[in-house]
Scaffold this motif. Structure first.
Motif, PDB file in Angstrom:
ATOM      1  N   PHE B 319       0.846  -1.195   0.000  1.00  0.00           N
ATOM      2  CA  PHE B 319       0.000   0.000   0.000  1.00  0.00           C
ATOM      3  C   PHE B 319       0.878   1.240   0.000  1.00  0.00           C
ATOM      4  O   PHE B 319       2.064   1.179   0.341  1.00  0.00           O
ATOM      5  CB  PHE B 319      -0.965  -0.010   1.193  1.00  0.00           C
ATOM      6  N   ASN B 320       0.287   2.340  -0.400  1.00  0.00           N
ATOM      7  CA  ASN B 320       1.049   3.574  -0.537  1.00  0.00           C
ATOM      8  C   ASN B 320       1.653   3.989   0.795  1.00  0.00           C
ATOM      9  O   ASN B 320       0.937   4.176   1.777  1.00  0.00           O
ATOM     10  CB  ASN B 320       0.159   4.696  -1.073  1.00  0.00           C
ATOM     11  N   GLY B 321       2.947   4.127   0.809  1.00  0.00           N
ATOM     12  CA  GLY B 321       3.642   4.556   2.021  1.00  0.00           C
ATOM     13  C   GLY B 321       4.176   3.403   2.855  1.00  0.00           C
ATOM     14  O   GLY B 321       4.866   3.624   3.841  1.00  0.00           O
ATOM     15  N   GLN B 322       3.870   2.181   2.451  1.00  0.00           N
ATOM     16  CA  GLN B 322       4.221   1.014   3.271  1.00  0.00           C
ATOM     17  C   GLN B 322       5.707   0.943   3.616  1.00  0.00           C
ATOM     18  O   GLN B 322       6.072   0.799   4.781  1.00  0.00           O
ATOM     19  CB  GLN B 322       3.818  -0.265   2.534  1.00  0.00           C
ATOM     20  N   LYS B 323       6.538   1.102   2.583  1.00  0.00           N
ATOM     21  CA  LYS B 323       7.976   0.961   2.818  1.00  0.00           C
ATOM     22  C   LYS B 323       8.461   1.972   3.850  1.00  0.00           C
ATOM     23  O   LYS B 323       9.162   1.626   4.796  1.00  0.00           O
ATOM     24  CB  LYS B 323       8.746   1.151   1.506  1.00  0.00           C
ATOM     25  N   SER B 324       8.074   3.224   3.644  1.00  0.00           N
ATOM     26  CA  SER B 324       8.534   4.272   4.560  1.00  0.00           C
ATOM     27  C   SER B 324       7.946   4.072   5.950  1.00  0.00           C
ATOM     28  O   SER B 324       8.627   4.274   6.950  1.00  0.00           O
ATOM     29  CB  SER B 324       8.136   5.646   4.041  1.00  0.00           C
ATOM     30  N   LEU B 325       6.679   3.673   5.985  1.00  0.00           N
ATOM     31  CA  LEU B 325       6.035   3.521   7.293  1.00  0.00           C
ATOM     32  C   LEU B 325       6.653   2.382   8.090  1.00  0.00           C
ATOM     33  O   LEU B 325       6.763   2.469   9.316  1.00  0.00           O
ATOM     34  CB  LEU B 325       4.524   3.309   7.124  1.00  0.00           C
ATOM     35  N   SER B 326       7.081   1.314   7.398  1.00  0.00           N
ATOM     36  CA  SER B 326       7.703   0.243   8.198  1.00  0.00           C
ATOM     37  C   SER B 326       9.014   0.731   8.803  1.00  0.00           C
ATOM     38  O   SER B 326       9.378   0.327   9.897  1.00  0.00           O
ATOM     39  CB  SER B 326       7.912  -1.056   7.425  1.00  0.00           C
ATOM     40  N   ARG B 327       9.699   1.606   8.079  1.00  0.00           N
ATOM     41  CA  ARG B 327      10.922   2.169   8.655  1.00  0.00           C
ATOM     42  C   ARG B 327      10.594   3.027   9.885  1.00  0.00           C
ATOM     43  O   ARG B 327      11.261   2.932  10.910  1.00  0.00           O
ATOM     44  CB  ARG B 327      11.676   3.008   7.617  1.00  0.00           C
ATOM     45  N   VAL B 328       9.537   3.849   9.763  1.00  0.00           N
ATOM     46  CA  VAL B 328       9.152   4.688  10.908  1.00  0.00           C
ATOM     47  C   VAL B 328       8.742   3.801  12.083  1.00  0.00           C
ATOM     48  O   VAL B 328       9.097   4.055  13.237  1.00  0.00           O
ATOM     49  CB  VAL B 328       7.994   5.633  10.543  1.00  0.00           C
ATOM     50  N   ALA B 329       8.018   2.717  11.758  1.00  0.00           N
ATOM     51  CA  ALA B 329       7.558   1.829  12.822  1.00  0.00           C
ATOM     52  C   ALA B 329       8.750   1.208  13.554  1.00  0.00           C
ATOM     53  O   ALA B 329       8.729   1.047  14.770  1.00  0.00           O
ATOM     54  CB  ALA B 329       6.662   0.741  12.233  1.00  0.00           C
ATOM     55  N   ASP B 330       9.785   0.880  12.791  1.00  0.00           N
ATOM     56  CA  ASP B 330      10.983   0.300  13.404  1.00  0.00           C
ATOM     57  C   ASP B 330      11.738   1.316  14.252  1.00  0.00           C
ATOM     58  O   ASP B 330      12.120   1.046  15.379  1.00  0.00           O
ATOM     59  CB  ASP B 330      11.944  -0.208  12.316  1.00  0.00           C
ATOM     60  N   ARG B 331      11.948   2.465  13.651  1.00  0.00           N
ATOM     61  CA  ARG B 331      12.806   3.451  14.300  1.00  0.00           C
ATOM     62  C   ARG B 331      12.072   4.325  15.288  1.00  0.00           C
ATOM     63  O   ARG B 331      12.670   4.914  16.174  1.00  0.00           O
ATOM     64  CB  ARG B 331      13.413   4.368  13.229  1.00  0.00           C
ATOM     65  N   GLY B 332      10.761   4.434  15.100  1.00  0.00           N
ATOM     66  CA  GLY B 332       9.985   5.353  15.915  1.00  0.00           C
ATOM     67  C   GLY B 332       9.950   6.730  15.284  1.00  0.00           C
ATOM     68  O   GLY B 332      10.798   7.072  14.470  1.00  0.00           O
ATOM     69  N   SER B 333       8.934   7.511  15.660  1.00  0.00           N
ATOM     70  CA  SER B 333       8.789   8.855  15.103  1.00  0.00           C
ATOM     71  C   SER B 333       9.873   9.764  15.650  1.00  0.00           C
ATOM     72  O   SER B 333      10.309   9.615  16.785  1.00  0.00           O
ATOM     73  CB  SER B 333       7.442   9.439  15.511  1.00  0.00           C
ATOM     74  N   ALA B 334      10.260  10.725  14.820  1.00  0.00           N
ATOM     75  CA  ALA B 334      11.232  11.714  15.292  1.00  0.00           C
ATOM     76  C   ALA B 334      10.531  12.755  16.150  1.00  0.00           C
ATOM     77  O   ALA B 334      11.057  13.213  17.152  1.00  0.00           O
ATOM     78  CB  ALA B 334      11.922  12.373  14.114  1.00  0.00           C
ATOM     79  N   SER B 335       9.335  13.121  15.739  1.00  0.00           N
ATOM     80  CA  SER B 335       8.566  14.052  16.563  1.00  0.00           C
ATOM     81  C   SER B 335       7.104  13.638  16.542  1.00  0.00           C
ATOM     82  O   SER B 335       6.635  13.102  15.545  1.00  0.00           O
ATOM     83  CB  SER B 335       8.744  15.479  16.080  1.00  0.00           C
ATOM     84  N   VAL B 336       6.444  13.876  17.640  1.00  0.00           N
ATOM     85  CA  VAL B 336       5.071  13.390  17.765  1.00  0.00           C
ATOM     86  C   VAL B 336       4.137  14.493  18.221  1.00  0.00           C
ATOM     87  O   VAL B 336       4.571  15.488  18.803  1.00  0.00           O
ATOM     88  CB  VAL B 336       4.984  12.230  18.786  1.00  0.00           C
ATOM     89  N   LEU B 337       2.873  14.268  17.928  1.00  0.00           N
ATOM     90  CA  LEU B 337       1.861  15.234  18.342  1.00  0.00           C
ATOM     91  C   LEU B 337       1.375  14.854  19.733  1.00  0.00           C
ATOM     92  O   LEU B 337       1.023  13.701  19.974  1.00  0.00           O
ATOM     93  CB  LEU B 337       0.698  15.205  17.358  1.00  0.00           C
ATOM     94  N   VAL B 338       1.371  15.818  20.650  1.00  0.00           N
ATOM     95  CA  VAL B 338       0.905  15.529  22.005  1.00  0.00           C
ATOM     96  C   VAL B 338      -0.128  16.558  22.425  1.00  0.00           C
ATOM     97  O   VAL B 338      -0.236  17.631  21.831  1.00  0.00           O
ATOM     98  CB  VAL B 338       2.067  15.572  23.027  1.00  0.00           C
ATOM     99  N   GLY B 339      -0.892  16.181  23.440  1.00  0.00           N
ATOM    100  CA  GLY B 339      -1.842  17.115  24.016  1.00  0.00           C
ATOM    101  C   GLY B 339      -1.202  17.843  25.190  1.00  0.00           C
ATOM    102  O   GLY B 339      -0.447  17.250  25.957  1.00  0.00           O
ATOM    103  N   LEU B 340      -1.501  19.123  25.314  1.00  0.00           N
ATOM    104  CA  LEU B 340      -0.986  19.909  26.436  1.00  0.00           C
ATOM    105  C   LEU B 340      -2.144  20.612  27.134  1.00  0.00           C
ATOM    106  O   LEU B 340      -3.096  21.038  26.494  1.00  0.00           O
ATOM    107  CB  LEU B 340       0.000  20.976  25.944  1.00  0.00           C
ATOM    108  N   GLU B 341      -2.027  20.708  28.439  1.00  0.00           N
ATOM    109  CA  GLU B 341      -3.011  21.509  29.175  1.00  0.00           C
ATOM    110  C   GLU B 341      -2.281  22.636  29.887  1.00  0.00           C
ATOM    111  O   GLU B 341      -1.236  22.426  30.488  1.00  0.00           O
ATOM    112  CB  GLU B 341      -3.739  20.643  30.201  1.00  0.00           C
TER     113      GLU B 341
END
Ligand code: FAD
Lengths: 525, 415
Positions: B319-341
């Motif tokens: 599927f579109n993006g599969q190759k890149s996404l498996s790399r991200v899944a292995d390595r983890g995201s460099a930056s992530v979206l979080v909630g702040l209060e």
């Protein structure tokens, strides 16, 4: 390996020269290999056949100018029957008034002939030729192996490869090179020469086999690239027995190494399981299994038809579907009762690679006609008399002539059936202007229109390079962006035909590099 | 009128009738004017697009505050954000969501096509069900997100934020599938809030509460065929109604009438955005940019960066993006979206998110949450900084650094 085995280490689709080279290298590395080809003969577009009984000719591709000594040695081709009738055919631009010029690397006599058309062109050619050699040196390292593998440092490695050499060029040549890259060959030649003939001939050289005219942007670079590919070879040559003898030798060598070649075996599917190749299915349903599939069918057909677009992520499939491989070539082969008389010809010229392209306008018009689906009024052509070097191609004293006609429309207005006689007539009429007695010498002849070449050689669209060789489709962009590593998109699938780096022509290099890449990748696992 | 005039009029009429009226029986030559279209609008002549509900929406607006949504003018605020938010969270809220992009995907290979287009397989999606859909580019970054409805065995509707027909068409190479942009042929209404089901029942739908999350069904509301789905992105009870544009206006009024006793209100984009933030949903064009249109690739996000890894199934065919996404899944995201209060009464967080003295992220969107009585925000933070659970600060307008607290998304939970 038994005759009817269905399991191998590797399957090669296509017994053209690239497929056979790939098979040879894989077998050398100890792999069991089967080569499958739809045709009844080996050779792909490099094949020798009869025009009529006793007159042999290289039916499609007729000159070998980029075949490396290295491959010849590695695969022991001379032991398997390859010998050369000549390796140094001169390129001769024909002049209607007999003032032909030879584009060599600067013999005094040749320069004088060039100067006879325009006084300053003799010196200009010397300079131009020297500069081209520098550019060729610049490109050479890029053609000597696969493009740097994809990876973080690929761009910087590529840049270092180029940059070192760019520095060596010096500011003046560098400026000229930068200007050349996007230029049309017409602009390039106008900057350097005055004479129509030399410009016509060089512009034909730059565009031959591509869907392009002298004014097409980027054709300046195509000229350099073509010369760089030739620099990988051993000179413009003709094997004894025609180009078919080269592929015969490749086939014999491969078979000696244990490769099985199975003809009349059209592959209609490359089987993919869990994202990697598992084998191929023939039109008759027979399945061959192998973890490695090398395809020398063109990249578009291989990936979108044999594999199927769905096995690639959409951006890859899109890139593949956009490979430009329009444009086509036709071929005329003539059996001659004797050597036709070209005005003012010397011996060396009879044995040359003859170009009919009196000026850039004529070349451009042939391209314009092709774009419109029309037949050009004045065909331009590359013409050779192979029997001059290899007398056994025809009965004593008789000859064969082989003519490549670039920029022929694949689909022609009114249909090829209605136009083929007209084309034949125009070709003969054009040749007659240079060799007035040609008509009297013709005993037999054949014309292969683009659809016929497609049909008999399995070349889709009759494109001889499996994709235009313009800058946007060369080097790291061949066959498509992100695919310059002979495959990559599907595990176990490698593209080993002319559509891959370094491109078309009888060089065997795509076949060699693809095999080496496959072997290296296997090792690294 | 005198008799004479009368006679004259009759005589005139007789002539007129014989010449002009199609009602005058056979033998009358048709006048081309009968068939002329009254209003002819040149294609692309209009630059300000309005939805089929525009006139109804305009009639409800007390503020004349509008906002652009995919080129369409929609109400930002009808009366006041507070009032509208209040209706949304405590009673019933009606909104125009027609600017959403809708694609019809149909044909023998619609399923394999969608399997390759989206990050999850659609095989298991039942008819009259909707599932969240993510489209990724080759580099694994999100192109757009939305809902995929299965209308029939081989017919789907993909509803997304932004228009990417070219991408869909490229993805269709080699598939026996038809992809059409049907955005203009379907109007959308959102009905949300605790009383939404009651409003729908009053409008003529049978047992709206029986519709489970992600389920959809055809209804006749006042004789108008309407596809009602239990979908939305604000949290709480939400329905979306999909209908013919020519019925939209009648349906809008019908729902407002039916909801009167429940205290229904038309609710604009501003209040909906507060609710969407409380629900912790990242919005394309705000919290991240589409992979195909981002000006700066640093603003694009993979599903993993948005904690949507659950919507990615890597172990399947291409599927579109599969190759890149498996790399991200292995390595983890460099930056992530979080909630702040932020425990602020007022003051917008504007500066970067900091950890001690170093900058570790950036606030993307924020709002005062009336329910939580604090500012909630979505921020993109370097994954390496996430080891710590507190110590984050953010610069705010007017005052200096304020401490912020990482919060679970959704900020607001509904039972
Ligand atoms: C008219 C003409 C003149 C040319 N002249 C020259 C020249 O003078 N010098 C030069 O260097 N180059 C020339 N070329 C270009 C040269 O012929 C090609 O670049 C070269 O043949 C490419 O080699 P290849 O092995 O990659 O592919 P090909 O030679 O095309 O071989 C591919 C093989 O794969 C087979 N195949 C394809 N699909 C399938 C399938 N599905 N199943 C089984 N088998 C399949 C085909 O039958 C074919 O045998 C010319 C080309 C043309 C058309």
């Amino acid at each position: 390996m038994s005759e009817d085995a269905l399991q191998y280490d590797a399957i090669v689709i296509g017994a053209g020269h690239n497929g056979l080279v790939s098979a040879g290298y894989l077998a050398k590395a100890g792999k069991t290999v089967v080569v499958l080809d739809a045709a009844e003969f080996v050779g792909g577009a490099a094949r020798t056949a009869e025009i009529s009984p006793d007159y042999q000719v290289s039916t499609a591709a007729h000159l070998v100018s980029s075949f490396p000594r290295r491959v010849e040695k590695d695969l022991k081709l001379s032991k398997h029957g390859l010998s050369w009738a000549t390796k140094d055919m001169a390129t001769v631009a024909l002049d209607r008034d007999g003032k032909h010029i030879t584009l060599s690397s600067g013999g005094k006599n040749d320069l004088m002939k060039i100067a006879a058309h325009a006084a300053r062109d003799g010196d200009a050619w010397k300079q131009f030729d020297a500069r081209m050699r520098k550019y060729v040196k610049l490109l050479a390292p890029l053609l000597e192996g696969p493009m740097p593998q994809t990876g973080k440092d690929a761009p910087s490695r590529l840049a270092t490869m180029m940059a070192l050499r760019l520095e060596k060029l010096g500011p003046k040549d560098l400026r000229a090179f930068m200007q050349l890259m996007p230029s049309s060959v017409a602009a390039l030649l106008d900057r350097n020469f005055e004479g129509d003939l030399i410009k016509g001939a060089l512009s034909l050289d730059a565009t031959l086999g591509n869907h392009a005219g002298p004014h097409t942007p980027g054709t300046g670079f195509s000229l350099v690239y073509k010369r760089a590919l030739e620099a990988m070879g051993q000179g413009v040559g003709y094997p004894v027995g025609g180009t078919g003898a080269l592929t015969e030798a490749l086939a014999t060598s491969a078979e000696a190494a244990g490769v099985r070649i199975r003809l009349e075996s059209p592959v209609n599917q490359i089987i993919i399981e869990d994202g990697r190749t598992k084998g191929v299915r023939l039109e008759d349903g027979t399945v061959f299994e192998a973890p490695l599939v090398m395809s020398s069918a063109d990249p578009k057909t291989t990936c979108l038809d044999l594999v199927g677009a769905r096995h690639f992520e959409a951006p890859v499939a899109t890139h593949l579907s956009r490979i430009r491989m329009e444009g086509a070539t036709a071929k005329v082969n003539l059996a001659l009762e004797g050597l036709p008389t070209f005005k003012n010809f010397t011996d060396k010229e009879y044995g040359g690679r003859l170009l009919i392209a009196p000026d850039m306008g004529t070349v451009e018009r042939s391209f314009t006609a092709a774009k419109r689906g029309e037949l050009t009024l004045e065909p331009v052509m590359e013409l050779v008399i192979p029997s001059y070097h290899d007398p056994r191609l025809a009965p004593m004293g008789h000859h064969v002539m082989s003519i490549v006609l670039p920029n022929m429309p694949y689909e022609i207005n009114g249909g090829w059936e209605a136009q083929r006689d007209m084309l034949m007539k125009r070709v003969i009429d054009t040749v007659r202007e240079y060799a007035p007695d040609i008509s009297h010498k013709i005993i037999a002849g054949e014309l292969l229109t683009p659809p016929e070449l497609e049909e008999s050689f399995g070349m889709s669209g009759a494109h001889w390079h499996q994709g235009n060789m313009s800058f946007d489709q060369l080097l790291a962009f061949r066959p498509a962006p992100g695919m310059a590593n002979y495959g990559g998109a599907v595990d176990g699938l490698y593209l080993c035909g002319a559509g891959s780096h370094p491109g078309g022509g009888l060089s065997g290099l795509p076949g060699k590099f693809a095999a080496e890449t496959a072997l290296a990748r296997e090792k690294s696992k | 009128m005198t008799d004479r005039q009368d006679d004259q009029a009759l005589a005139d009429a007789a002539i007129d009738v014989s010449r002009d009226s199609p009602l005058n029986g056979a033998g009358v030559a048709p006048d081309p004017a009968w068939f002329e279209q009254s209003v002819v609008e040149e294609p692309f002549s209009r630059h300000v697009l309005t939805t089929p509900l525009h006139l109804d929406v305009a009639a409800e607006s007390r503020t004349n505050r509008w906002v652009d949504w995919s080129g369409y003018t929609v109400a930002d605020v009808y009366t006041s954000v507070d009032q509208e938010y209040d209706a949304l969270r405590t009673r019933a809220a009606l909104s125009d969501i027609s600017p959403l992009i809708k694609y019809r995907v149909s044909g023998r290979e619609a399923v394999p096509f969608l399997n390759r287009l989206l990050t999850r397989s659609v095989e298991t999606l039942n008819i009259d069900r909707a599932a969240r859909a993510i489209l990724c580019a080759g580099d694994g970054n999100i192109i757009t997100q939305g809902m995929l409805f299965r209308l029939a065995e081989e017919e789907f509707r993909l509803v997304v934020r932004s228009s990417h027909l070219d991408w869909l068409e490229q993805s269709a190479i080699g598939f026996d599938v038809r992809v059409e942009d049907v955005s203009g042929t379907i109007a959308g209404l959102s009905l949300a809030g605790p009383a939404a089901a009651k409003v729908l029942a009053a409008a003529g739908m049978e047992k709206p509460e029986a519709l489970s999350k992600g389920e959809a069904r055809w209804e006749q509301l006042g004789g108008m065929p309407t596809y009602v789905s239990r979908t939305g992105m604000m949290g709480g009870t939400e329905y979306e109604l999909w209908t013919d544009p020519s019925d939209a206006s009648v349906l809008w009024r019908r729902l407002l009438d039916a909801g009167r006793t429940q205290g229904i209100r038309p609710v604009g984009a501003a209040a909906r955005d507060v609710a969407r933030l409380e629900n912790g949903v990242a919005l394309e064009g705000v919290d991240y940019q589409s992979a195909l249109t981002a000006f700066d690739s640093a603003d694009t996000r993979t599903p993993y960066d948005l904690s949507l890894g659950g919507l990615v199934d890597l172990e399947r065919t291409v599927f579109n993006g599969q190759k890149s996404l498996s790399r991200v899944a292995d390595r983890g995201s460099a930056s992530v979206l979080v909630g702040l209060e932020l425990a602020l009464a007022e003051g917008a967080p504007i500066g970067p998110v900091c950890m001690e003295e170093s900058r570790v992220g950036q606030v993307k969107s924020h709002a005062w949450s009336p329910s939580l009585q604090c500012v909630v925000a979505l921020a993109v933070i370097e994954a390496s900084a996430l080891g710590a659970s507190d110590g984050f600060t953010v610069e705010t307008a007017g005052s200096s650094r304020q401490p912020v607290k990482l919060a679970k998304r959704p900020f607001l939970r509904f039972s």
